[in-house]
Design a protein around this motif. Structure first.
Motif, mmCIF file in Angstrom:
data_model
loop_
_atom_site.group_PDB
_atom_site.id
_atom_site.type_symbol
_atom_site.label_atom_id
_atom_site.label_comp_id
_atom_site.label_asym_id
_atom_site.label_seq_id
_atom_site.Cartn_x
_atom_site.Cartn_y
_atom_site.Cartn_z
ATOM 1 N N HIS A 172 0.858 -1.187 0.000
ATOM 2 C CA HIS A 172 0.000 0.000 0.000
ATOM 3 C C HIS A 172 0.897 1.241 0.000
ATOM 4 O O HIS A 172 1.874 1.313 0.754
ATOM 5 N N PRO A 173 0.617 2.246 -0.833
ATOM 6 C CA PRO A 173 1.513 3.412 -0.925
ATOM 7 C C PRO A 173 1.519 4.287 0.319
ATOM 8 O O PRO A 173 2.460 5.069 0.507
ATOM 9 N N LYS A 174 0.499 4.175 1.164
ATOM 10 C CA LYS A 174 0.425 5.030 2.353
ATOM 11 C C LYS A 174 0.522 4.246 3.649
ATOM 12 O O LYS A 174 1.173 4.685 4.592
ATOM 13 N N ILE A 175 -0.147 3.103 3.720
ATOM 14 C CA ILE A 175 -0.176 2.300 4.953
ATOM 15 C C ILE A 175 0.965 1.284 4.891
ATOM 16 O O ILE A 175 0.987 0.404 4.023
ATOM 17 N N LYS A 176 1.906 1.406 5.812
ATOM 18 C CA LYS A 176 3.115 0.605 5.736
ATOM 19 C C LYS A 176 2.870 -0.876 5.978
ATOM 20 O O LYS A 176 3.621 -1.720 5.472
ATOM 21 N N GLU A 177 1.859 -1.237 6.736
ATOM 22 C CA GLU A 177 1.675 -2.631 7.126
ATOM 23 C C GLU A 177 0.729 -3.392 6.200
ATOM 24 O O GLU A 177 0.467 -4.561 6.431
ATOM 25 N N GLU A 178 0.210 -2.756 5.168
ATOM 26 C CA GLU A 178 -0.777 -3.412 4.311
ATOM 27 C C GLU A 178 -0.196 -3.706 2.939
ATOM 28 O O GLU A 178 0.555 -2.909 2.378
ATOM 29 N N PHE A 179 -0.547 -4.876 2.396
ATOM 30 C CA PHE A 179 -0.142 -5.212 1.036
ATOM 31 C C PHE A 179 -1.259 -5.984 0.337
ATOM 32 O O PHE A 179 -2.215 -6.452 0.960
ATOM 33 N N LEU A 180 -1.099 -6.118 -0.978
ATOM 34 C CA LEU A 180 -2.141 -6.636 -1.860
ATOM 35 C C LEU A 180 -1.577 -7.788 -2.677
ATOM 36 O O LEU A 180 -0.438 -7.738 -3.122
ATOM 37 N N THR A 181 -2.384 -8.839 -2.887
ATOM 38 C CA THR A 181 -1.969 -9.974 -3.719
ATOM 39 C C THR A 181 -3.132 -10.414 -4.596
ATOM 40 O O THR A 181 -4.300 -10.216 -4.257
ATOM 41 N N CYS A 182 -2.795 -11.050 -5.727
ATOM 42 C CA CYS A 182 -3.799 -11.683 -6.586
ATOM 43 C C CYS A 182 -3.321 -13.078 -6.937
ATOM 44 O O CYS A 182 -2.111 -13.334 -7.012
ATOM 45 N N SER A 183 -4.269 -13.982 -7.170
ATOM 46 C CA SER A 183 -3.916 -15.387 -7.285
ATOM 47 C C SER A 183 -4.768 -16.084 -8.333
ATOM 48 O O SER A 183 -5.818 -15.586 -8.753
ATOM 49 N N ASN A 184 -4.308 -17.287 -8.709
ATOM 50 C CA ASN A 184 -5.073 -18.117 -9.642
ATOM 51 C C ASN A 184 -6.324 -18.709 -9.011
ATOM 52 O O ASN A 184 -7.092 -19.382 -9.706
ATOM 53 N N ASP A 185 -6.531 -18.507 -7.719
ATOM 54 C CA ASP A 185 -7.781 -18.971 -7.112
ATOM 55 C C ASP A 185 -8.938 -18.015 -7.374
ATOM 56 O O ASP A 185 -10.053 -18.217 -6.879
ATOM 57 N N TRP A 206 -3.866 -7.667 2.941
ATOM 58 C CA TRP A 206 -3.331 -8.303 4.147
ATOM 59 C C TRP A 206 -2.737 -7.242 5.063
ATOM 60 O O TRP A 206 -2.337 -6.177 4.613
ATOM 61 N N ASP A 207 -2.668 -7.593 6.335
ATOM 62 C CA ASP A 207 -2.043 -6.737 7.333
ATOM 63 C C ASP A 207 -0.961 -7.548 8.031
ATOM 64 O O ASP A 207 -1.216 -8.668 8.492
ATOM 65 N N LEU A 208 0.253 -7.004 8.091
ATOM 66 C CA LEU A 208 1.346 -7.735 8.723
ATOM 67 C C LEU A 208 1.101 -8.001 10.202
ATOM 68 O O LEU A 208 1.637 -8.953 10.774
ATOM 69 N N ASN A 209 0.312 -7.167 10.845
ATOM 70 C CA ASN A 209 0.044 -7.359 12.266
ATOM 71 C C ASN A 209 -0.968 -8.464 12.515
ATOM 72 O O ASN A 209 -1.130 -8.911 13.644
ATOM 73 N N SER A 210 -1.672 -8.893 11.482
ATOM 74 C CA SER A 210 -2.628 -9.992 11.602
ATOM 75 C C SER A 210 -2.181 -11.087 10.648
ATOM 76 O O SER A 210 -2.582 -11.133 9.484
ATOM 77 N N GLU A 211 -1.316 -11.976 11.124
ATOM 78 C CA GLU A 211 -0.641 -12.928 10.251
ATOM 79 C C GLU A 211 -1.523 -14.095 9.818
ATOM 80 O O GLU A 211 -1.154 -14.838 8.924
ATOM 81 N N LYS A 212 -2.653 -14.306 10.448
ATOM 82 C CA LYS A 212 -3.424 -15.506 10.181
ATOM 83 C C LYS A 212 -4.660 -15.268 9.334
ATOM 84 O O LYS A 212 -5.387 -16.189 9.029
#
Length: 430
Positions: A96-109, A115-121
């Motif tokens: 995420h360009p502003k929120i350091k702990e958030e990221f985005l993924t895309c998949s063949n599913d 996602w949030d790094l602080n919530s690993e599950k």
């Protein structure tokens, strides 16, 4: 009008992932050899060696993104580690360009997840691209808008779907026929002003879109061959140019880096990079340098000696370090007189080893045969037999020698031979 100089970092297989930290001090590359290599511009000399290499997983590296803090590059999210993770291969991801702990993924599913790094599950939210008939489609690339409020995904059915980050149910913008159905949209990139979206399609096209009027493209370029599912496109730091690469087959020309005007997509410049496909390209805004990954394992950095800053310019001015050769001292041999064969006294060799060998040889050591245990074997009869046949054999083999006078023993049969000359006398009658 700028003078462009290239710097080549050599890797073995195709480079399918590139990332630079925000300061532009370190470059990270990944590819089909499963390796992720780290390059430090300030620490390298003209030899251009990576200072670190690792294999995070035994699979191709499709995407690399470095966090805004300059640490923790995202490689691939292990679906087994996350409780509600993806169930198929990942095609891409970004921070995420502003929120350091958030990221985005895309998949063949068929999902796009945040996602949030602080919530690993558990993921934060799930976006499910759908076709016109409401069926699931596979997202092949994804990205955030520059302000982080929008999430865009390019899908295998040729659509580009954009959601509001906080609303994951319905799309905010949707273009049904952005690219040819069945082709992988390889890259989506937002301009720095956040108004224009560029898309690189597997149908060999490059298109620009105004997200405020998302029905038809602003401009399009065709004939841009793409063989890789992650061929990049990106905007220049001043937002005036659009950059992408082309693919070529082996021994059929050179892969090119093409520069287009943002508004009209008119080609203004091109660079022949190598005799292989151009897969990844990255234009760093702070360094004003272009990083390129090719299909034959080259990572090239293009820079301007005047307009570029730091980055590759830090290492090209350094000379190669001299290799340190280990010093070896040659030792002279001193031969004493008695060491020569002519002066050497004959030494009595010990016979101990030979005696030990002879002892193990049953013939030379005259080893007696062991007593027979159990039934007789090898022509030998056992000392004691428990059956009638063994008893008879034992008695037959008894020594029955006669110690009497041999002459008397012979003459004992003389009278019988004279009266009944059956064996000897008839032979001599005639």
């Amino acid at each position: 009008s700028s003078v462009i100089i290239q710097l080549s970092l050599i890797i073995l297989l195709s480079i399918t992932a590139l990332a630079l930290d925000p300061s532009g001090a370190r470059l990270v590359t990944g590819g089909y050899d499963y390796d992720v290599r780290f390059w430090d511009f300030a620490g390298m000399d003209a030899a251009l060696h990576a200072f670190r290499s690792l294999q995070p997983c035994e699979c191709f590296i499709y995407s690399l993104r470095i966090k805004r803090s300059g640490a923790l590059p995202v490689l691939r999210v292990d679906s087994q580690h996350w409780k509600h993770g993806h169930t198929a291969m990942l095609n891409g991801g970004c921070w995420h360009p502003k929120i350091k702990e958030e990221f985005l993924t895309c998949s063949n599913d068929g999902t796009v997840r945040t996602w949030d790094l602080n919530s690993e599950k558990k993921h934060k939210s799930v976006f499910k691209p759908r076709s016109l008939q409401g069926k699931r489609v596979t997202p092949t690339c994804c990205t955030y808008s520059r302000d982080g409020k929008l999430i865009a995904a390019g899908c295998q059915d040729g659509t580009i779907q954009i959601w509001d980050r906080n609303l994951s149910v319905h799309t905010k913008f949707h273009c049904r026929q952005a690219h040819a159905a069945g082709s992988d949209t390889t890259c989506l990139a937002f301009s720095y002003d956040g108004v224009t979206l560029a898309s690189r399609g597997g149908d060999d096209t490059l298109k620009t879109w105004d997200i405020r009027n998302f029905r038809k493209p602003l401009a399009a370029v065709t004939g841009l061959t793409s063989f890789f599912p992650m061929t990049d496109c990106c905007f220049s730091p001043d937002d005036k140019l659009l950059l992408t690469g082309t693919s070529v087959k082996k021994d059929e020309g050179n892969g090119k880096l093409l520069f287009f005007e943002r508004e009209s997509l008119r080609k203004v410049y091109e660079i022949e990079v190598a005799d292989a496909s151009v897969v990844r390209c990255l234009w760093h805004p702070k360094l004003n340098q272009i990083m390129v990954g090719t299909g034959n394992g080259l990572a090239k950095v293009y820079y301007d000696p005047v307009k570029s800053q730091r980055g590759a310019m830090l290492c090209v001015v350094k000379s190669k370090r001299k290799e340190k050769h280990a010093e070896t001292l040659t030792q002279d041999y001193i031969i004493t007189p008695h060491a020569l064969p002519m002066f050497r006294e004959a030494r009595q060799r010990s016979t101990r080893k030979q005696l030990e060998k002879d002892r193990l040889d049953p013939v030379r050591s005259h080893k007696p045969e062991p007593p027979v245990s159990g039934p007789g074997r090898g022509g030998r009869v056992a000392a004691h037999g428990g059956t009638l046949s063994s008893f008879i054999v034992k008695n037959i083999a008894l020594d029955k020698t006669d110690d009497s006078n041999p002459r008397e023993a012979i003459l004992r049969h003389a009278k019988e031979a004279a009266e009944n000359p059956y064996w000897v006398a008839p032979a001599y009658k005639q």
